[in-house]
Design an enzyme around this catalytic site. Structure first.
Site, PDB file in Angstrom:
ATOM      1  N   ASP A  55      -1.755 -10.019  60.658  1.00 44.85           N
ATOM      2  CA  ASP A  55      -2.330  -9.577  59.470  1.00 44.85           C
ATOM      3  C   ASP A  55      -1.125 -10.814  58.814  1.00 44.85           C
ATOM      4  OD1 ASP A  55      -4.042  -7.473  59.152  1.00 44.85           O
ATOM      5  OD2 ASP A  55      -2.563  -6.053  59.855  1.00 44.85           O
ATOM      6  N   ARG A 115      -3.092   1.280  54.560  1.00 47.49           N
ATOM      7  CA  ARG A 115      -3.231   0.318  55.585  1.00 47.49           C
ATOM      8  C   ARG A 115      -1.470  -0.100  54.748  1.00 47.49           C
ATOM      9  NH1 ARG A 115      -4.863  -5.413  57.992  1.00 47.49           N
ATOM     10  NH2 ARG A 115      -3.706  -6.118  55.515  1.00 47.49           N
ATOM     11  N   HIS A 148      -7.103 -11.239  65.452  1.00 48.89           N
ATOM     12  CA  HIS A 148      -5.585 -12.207  63.633  1.00 48.89           C
ATOM     13  C   HIS A 148      -4.928 -10.995  64.276  1.00 48.89           C
ATOM     14  CE1 HIS A 148      -7.327  -8.488  61.688  1.00 48.89           C
ATOM     15  NE2 HIS A 148      -6.748  -8.712  61.071  1.00 48.89           N
ATOM     16  N   HIS A 190      -5.391  -8.504  66.475  1.00 52.27           N
ATOM     17  CA  HIS A 190      -5.688  -7.025  66.652  1.00 52.27           C
ATOM     18  C   HIS A 190      -7.065  -7.180  66.172  1.00 52.27           C
ATOM     19  CE1 HIS A 190      -3.444  -7.094  62.947  1.00 52.27           C
ATOM     20  NE2 HIS A 190      -4.506  -6.216  62.619  1.00 52.27           N
TER      21      HIS A 190
END
Ligand code: SIN
Length: 311
Positions: A134, A302, A132, A287
């Site tokens: 983000d 994150r 995907h 990723h």
């Protein structure tokens, strides 16, 4: 000395230049940017992000991010606040819809972790289970994300990145012609139920959370707003269909695009080192988290930076 003379001396002192030379405003750090032996990625050695970053150092990092799409800052012993400050310098931050996994006191940090404490997951353990980009399901998807290694497993836990510019450049011409100019639907909920079946990390969403993740249409091929390079912009996680095509035709095209995107020659596999901070460009990459054995702890923080509307 008369009051008038005294006043004149004080005035001269006030308007005189300061005796000491001003501190060097743009004193840079001595660091190296080294390209990785891979279809993308560079590592940064010798930079300390817990110290203030000069404008010229920041500009070097920005350039490397555009050129290599993944920048790996080695050995960053930084606090969550320092990660947030550095991320904010790049752009406004996005708060993840799963607020259950925000770091306490720092809603800008999404905890990505397989650790369960007192029967409760401390973070999103299956983040990145499918390829995907983000937040591609938002009208303004993420420009980039920064993931800081806080606790790494002794085995596994790698993150894979696929270069979507290369994927576009190497796409067969007939497929390029077939998809350029089309739009596809992205939705956060595309595989949510499937993930819920197999993991403890996907709570039932409340109506206000569902309202935040309504499906959006995105171009199948986007142009990077800073470099002008074209990139494929579909993913197996969030893209459900190509708008305006019959379901079977849309499915067939998407399957071919997904398979092509993540061919081994487009992919860099990041094997984490202690205190790595990895900053990737969601406008250029997909990723995937490769996962690790369930009994080994993995804790990552994150931050996610808002980008612009893809075009
Ligand atoms: C993510 O998809 O943001 C998480 C990636 C990872 O945990 O390796």
């Amino acid at each position: 000395m008369t009051p008038a003379t005294a006043h004149a001396i004080v005035s001269r002192q006030q308007s005189a230049p300061p005796a000491a030379a001003p501190a060097l405003i743009d004193a840079g750090q001595d660091f190296e940017i080294r390209a990785l032996n891979a279809p993308l990625g560079a590592e940064v050695l010798g930079l300390d992000l817990s110290r203030p970053l000069s404008d010229s150092d920041f500009a070097r990092i920005h350039r490397a991010h555009l050129d290599y799409h993944v920048v790996v800052f080695r050995d960053q012993q930084i606090s969550p606040s320092q990660q947030i400050d550095f991320s904010r310098r790049i752009g406004p931050l996005q708060i993840h819809v799963l607020h259950q996994f925000q770091l306490r006191g720092h809603p800008e940090v999404l905890v990505v972790s397989n650790v369960v404490e007192n029967g409760k997951p401390i973070g999103l353990g299956d983040a990145g289970h499918f390829w995907h980009s983000d937040l591609s399901y938002k009208e303004k998807p993420s420009l980039g994300s920064l993931l800081h290694a806080r606790e790494l497993p002794a085995e596994g836990g790698d993150t894979l990145f696929a270069n979507m510019h290369l994927a576009w450049d190497t796409l067969p011409a007939e497929l390029q012609r077939a998809v350029d100019g089309l739009y596809a639907e992205h939705t956060y909920l595309a595989r949510y139920a499937e993930l819920q079946q197999r993991s403890p990390w996907r709570p039932n969403l409340r109506p206000e959370q569902i309202a935040q993740v309504q499906p959006v249409l995105q171009p199948v091929v986007r142009t990077h707003p800073e470099t002008g390079r074209k990139a494929l912009f579909v993913s197996e996680h969030f893209t459900t269909r190509i708008a305006g095509l019959p379901e079977d035709e849309s499915r067939g095209l998407l399957d071919r695009l997904f398979a092509h995107s993540v061919r081994p020659e487009h992919v860099y596999r990041h094997q984490w080192q202690s205190h790595d901070l990895v900053f990737w460009d969601n406008r250029s990459l997909l990723h995937l988290a490769a996962g690790c054995p369930g009994h080994l702890r993995r804790v990552m923080y994150r931050t996610t930076i808002e980008g612009d509307v893809p075009r």
